[in-house]
Design a protein around this motif. Structure first.
Motif, PDB file in Angstrom:
ATOM      1  N   ASP A   7       0.890  -1.233   0.009  1.00 12.47           N
ATOM      2  CA  ASP A   7       0.034  -0.172  -0.178  1.00 12.47           C
ATOM      3  C   ASP A   7       0.767   1.118   0.095  1.00 12.47           C
ATOM      4  O   ASP A   7       0.445   2.166  -0.765  1.00 12.47           O
ATOM      5  CB  ASP A   7      -1.032  -0.014   1.282  1.00 12.47           C
ATOM      6  CG  ASP A   7      -2.143  -0.815   1.043  1.00 12.47           C
ATOM      7  OD1 ASP A   7      -2.709  -0.670  -0.030  1.00 12.47           O
ATOM      8  OD2 ASP A   7      -2.708  -1.423   1.759  1.00 12.47           O
ATOM      9  N   ALA A   8       1.749   1.284   0.862  1.00  8.92           N
ATOM     10  CA  ALA A   8       2.657   2.539   0.705  1.00  8.92           C
ATOM     11  C   ALA A   8       3.455   2.699  -0.460  1.00  8.92           C
ATOM     12  O   ALA A   8       3.641   3.687  -0.989  1.00  8.92           O
ATOM     13  CB  ALA A   8       3.824   2.328   1.936  1.00  8.92           C
ATOM     14  N   HIS A   9       3.811   1.654  -1.245  1.00  8.22           N
ATOM     15  CA  HIS A   9       4.535   1.769  -2.516  1.00  8.22           C
ATOM     16  C   HIS A   9       3.395   2.385  -3.616  1.00  8.22           C
ATOM     17  O   HIS A   9       3.883   3.294  -4.295  1.00  8.22           O
ATOM     18  CB  HIS A   9       4.898   0.349  -2.818  1.00  8.22           C
ATOM     19  CG  HIS A   9       5.243   0.437  -4.389  1.00  8.22           C
ATOM     20  ND1 HIS A   9       6.589   1.035  -4.692  1.00  8.22           N
ATOM     21  CD2 HIS A   9       4.789  -0.559  -5.383  1.00  8.22           C
ATOM     22  CE1 HIS A   9       6.668   0.849  -6.124  1.00  8.22           C
ATOM     23  NE2 HIS A   9       5.630   0.165  -6.389  1.00  8.22           N
ATOM     24  N   LEU A  10       2.265   1.638  -3.674  1.00  9.92           N
ATOM     25  CA  LEU A  10       1.257   2.208  -4.552  1.00  9.92           C
ATOM     26  C   LEU A  10       0.900   3.732  -4.207  1.00  9.92           C
ATOM     27  O   LEU A  10       0.301   4.480  -5.215  1.00  9.92           O
ATOM     28  CB  LEU A  10       0.088   1.142  -4.306  1.00  9.92           C
ATOM     29  CG  LEU A  10       0.174  -0.331  -4.839  1.00  9.92           C
ATOM     30  CD1 LEU A  10      -0.895  -0.772  -4.688  1.00  9.92           C
ATOM     31  CD2 LEU A  10       0.658  -0.283  -6.117  1.00  9.92           C
ATOM     32  N   ASP A  11       0.916   4.181  -2.614  1.00 10.89           N
ATOM     33  CA  ASP A  11       0.401   5.451  -2.665  1.00 10.89           C
ATOM     34  C   ASP A  11       1.338   6.368  -3.072  1.00 10.89           C
ATOM     35  O   ASP A  11       1.003   7.541  -3.713  1.00 10.89           O
ATOM     36  CB  ASP A  11       0.489   5.930  -1.115  1.00 10.89           C
ATOM     37  CG  ASP A  11      -0.541   5.052  -0.203  1.00 10.89           C
ATOM     38  OD1 ASP A  11      -1.655   4.800  -0.766  1.00 10.89           O
ATOM     39  OD2 ASP A  11      -0.608   4.778   0.812  1.00 10.89           O
ATOM     40  N   ARG A  12       2.800   6.011  -3.395  1.00 11.46           N
ATOM     41  CA  ARG A  12       3.867   6.809  -4.190  1.00 11.46           C
ATOM     42  C   ARG A  12       3.416   6.867  -5.442  1.00 11.46           C
ATOM     43  O   ARG A  12       4.194   7.696  -6.239  1.00 11.46           O
ATOM     44  CB  ARG A  12       5.230   6.537  -3.681  1.00 11.46           C
ATOM     45  CG  ARG A  12       5.380   6.715  -2.149  1.00 11.46           C
ATOM     46  CD  ARG A  12       6.811   6.406  -1.965  1.00 11.46           C
ATOM     47  NE  ARG A  12       7.205   5.097  -2.151  1.00 11.46           N
ATOM     48  CZ  ARG A  12       7.219   4.245  -1.191  1.00 11.46           C
ATOM     49  NH1 ARG A  12       6.733   4.362   0.034  1.00 11.46           N
ATOM     50  NH2 ARG A  12       7.722   3.053  -1.497  1.00 11.46           N
ATOM     51  N   THR A  16      -4.247   5.700 -10.258  1.00 11.85           N
ATOM     52  CA  THR A  16      -5.083   5.053  -9.220  1.00 11.85           C
ATOM     53  C   THR A  16      -5.101   3.362  -9.434  1.00 11.85           C
ATOM     54  O   THR A  16      -5.205   2.881 -10.448  1.00 11.85           O
ATOM     55  CB  THR A  16      -6.672   5.443  -9.222  1.00 11.85           C
ATOM     56  OG1 THR A  16      -6.648   6.888  -9.341  1.00 11.85           O
ATOM     57  CG2 THR A  16      -7.415   4.659  -8.118  1.00 11.85           C
ATOM     58  N   SER A  18      -6.805   0.160  -7.623  1.00  9.92           N
ATOM     59  CA  SER A  18      -7.424  -0.526  -6.742  1.00  9.92           C
ATOM     60  C   SER A  18      -7.573  -1.993  -6.775  1.00  9.92           C
ATOM     61  O   SER A  18      -6.814  -2.683  -7.648  1.00  9.92           O
ATOM     62  CB  SER A  18      -8.835  -0.171  -7.103  1.00  9.92           C
ATOM     63  OG  SER A  18      -9.281   1.193  -7.239  1.00  9.92           O
ATOM     64  N   ARG A  32      -7.998  -2.296  -1.694  1.00  9.35           N
ATOM     65  CA  ARG A  32      -7.621  -0.847  -1.965  1.00  9.35           C
ATOM     66  C   ARG A  32      -8.316   0.015  -2.772  1.00  9.35           C
ATOM     67  O   ARG A  32      -8.565  -0.563  -4.225  1.00  9.35           O
ATOM     68  CB  ARG A  32      -6.063  -0.972  -2.452  1.00  9.35           C
ATOM     69  CG  ARG A  32      -5.335   0.398  -2.842  1.00  9.35           C
ATOM     70  CD  ARG A  32      -4.135   0.234  -3.376  1.00  9.35           C
ATOM     71  NE  ARG A  32      -3.403   1.570  -3.833  1.00  9.35           N
ATOM     72  CZ  ARG A  32      -3.076   2.415  -3.071  1.00  9.35           C
ATOM     73  NH1 ARG A  32      -3.046   2.152  -1.712  1.00  9.35           N
ATOM     74  NH2 ARG A  32      -2.611   3.509  -3.472  1.00  9.35           N
ATOM     75  N   HIS A  33      -8.975   0.806  -2.249  1.00  8.25           N
ATOM     76  CA  HIS A  33      -9.962   1.530  -3.028  1.00  8.25           C
ATOM     77  C   HIS A  33     -10.948   0.839  -3.780  1.00  8.25           C
ATOM     78  O   HIS A  33     -11.187   0.878  -5.038  1.00  8.25           O
ATOM     79  CB  HIS A  33      -9.334   2.779  -4.177  1.00  8.25           C
ATOM     80  CG  HIS A  33      -8.055   3.273  -3.707  1.00  8.25           C
ATOM     81  ND1 HIS A  33      -8.369   4.188  -2.289  1.00  8.25           N
ATOM     82  CD2 HIS A  33      -7.097   3.703  -3.952  1.00  8.25           C
ATOM     83  CE1 HIS A  33      -7.210   4.742  -2.419  1.00  8.25           C
ATOM     84  NE2 HIS A  33      -6.335   4.604  -3.372  1.00  8.25           N
ATOM     85  N   SER A 250      -6.120  -0.634 -12.617  1.00  7.77           N
ATOM     86  CA  SER A 250      -4.979   0.373 -12.780  1.00  7.77           C
ATOM     87  C   SER A 250      -5.140   1.284 -13.641  1.00  7.77           C
ATOM     88  O   SER A 250      -5.403   0.938 -14.778  1.00  7.77           O
ATOM     89  CB  SER A 250      -3.361  -0.141 -12.880  1.00  7.77           C
ATOM     90  OG  SER A 250      -2.624   0.828 -13.287  1.00  7.77           O
TER      91      SER A 250
END
Length: 282
Positions: A7-12, A16, A18, A32-33, A250
């Motif tokens: 999640d932290a990696h995808l946040d960067r 979007t 999901s 995730r979303h 994605s």
């Protein structure tokens, strides 16, 4: 949380991403979303497939129906001109080669899934109708997904009529098929659900979810892509653990965001991580 680092990696990342991961009979392990809508691309073809099998079960269509293969369709936008598909390069040539002739209904269903044929999809939509596809989404328990038009219906798109999915809804649809193959459910008979899963297992585009799994792992899945978009949803059947469903969508911020091969690799990486935690998904 086993996916906290992901999640932290995808946040960067821009755009979007999901996701929805769960065993077939449990609450999700990771989301995730999950209710964020994405343009559906070809993932909507699973709902068309279910609508077709429901029509076959009801006797409204026959499996051996000879469907005229033409490339002209009514728009979902009232009063708009009829529209056509663009013939893609190096893809569903088998369907396009039948133009002017006929093709069996169930063969078109197979080509719609295993080669993601847009022409076959529009031909089948003509047979089942958009309301039947909407009924499938409702039966699956989808809350935000919809199929409002055929593929390349530009007039409908300009009018705001589109096809949307969420990872939660895609997962619900595939989970419904998987569970429906073993016991009666809301989508179709167990025999029909099993037949549809077999078609999804025969999927020939295997560069995202399937690419993250060990060779030979059974997966019933469908992906979809347009420029800036890559989605995939499937049911994975490990040899040593219960089956599970994984959906990843994605969508980039603009058409040049994240080349398709990078999006495929991202989804494959998520698939590999899910498989590695397959014993903890219950």
């Amino acid at each position: 949380m086993i996916f906290a680092g992901l999640d932290a990696h995808l946040d960067r990342m821009p755009g979007t991403v999901s996701a929805y991961l769960a065993s077939l009979d449990a609450t999700p392990t990771w989301t995730r979303h999950p209710d964020t809508t994405h343009y559906a691309a070809s993932t909507m073809k699973v709902a068309v497939l279910v609508a077709l099998y429901r029509a076959l079960e009801a006797g409204r269509l026959a499996p051996d129906t000879a469907v005229p293969v033409r490339n002209e369709f009514d728009s979902a936008q009232p009063g708009a001109a009829r529209f056509s598909c663009t013939r893609p390069v190096h893809t569903d040539d088998d369907v396009w080669d039948q133009l002017g002739g006929t093709a069996p209904l169930c063969w078109l269903a197979e080509r719609m899934i295993v080669r993601s044929s847009n022409l076959a999809t529009n031909l089948l939509l003509d047979q089942v109708g958009l309301p039947a596809v909407a009924d499938v989404w409702a039966r699956a328990g989808a809350r935000h997904s919809s199929t409002g038009r055929g593929i390349e219906d530009l007039a409908a798109r300009a009018a705001g009529i589109t096809n949307l999915v969420t990872t939660a809804d895609l997962a619900a649809l595939l989970r419904g098929l998987a569970r429906g193959a073993t016991r009666p459910g809301p989508l179709a008979t167990p025999e029909s659900c099993a037949a549809m899963l077999d078609i999804l297992v025969a999927q020939e585009h295997r560069e995202d979810l399937a690419a993250g799994l060990p060779a030979g792992t059974r997966i019933a899945h469908k992906n979809g892509w347009v420029r800036g978009v890559r989605h995939s949803v499937g049911v994975v059947y490990p040899d040593d653990a219960p089956p599970y469903v994984l959906a990843v969508c994605s969508t980039g911020d603009h058409p040049d965001h994240r080349p398709d091969e990078d999006a495929c690799q991202l989804i494959a990486d998520i698939s590999a991580r899910a498989f590695a935690h397959r014993h903890r998904l219950g």
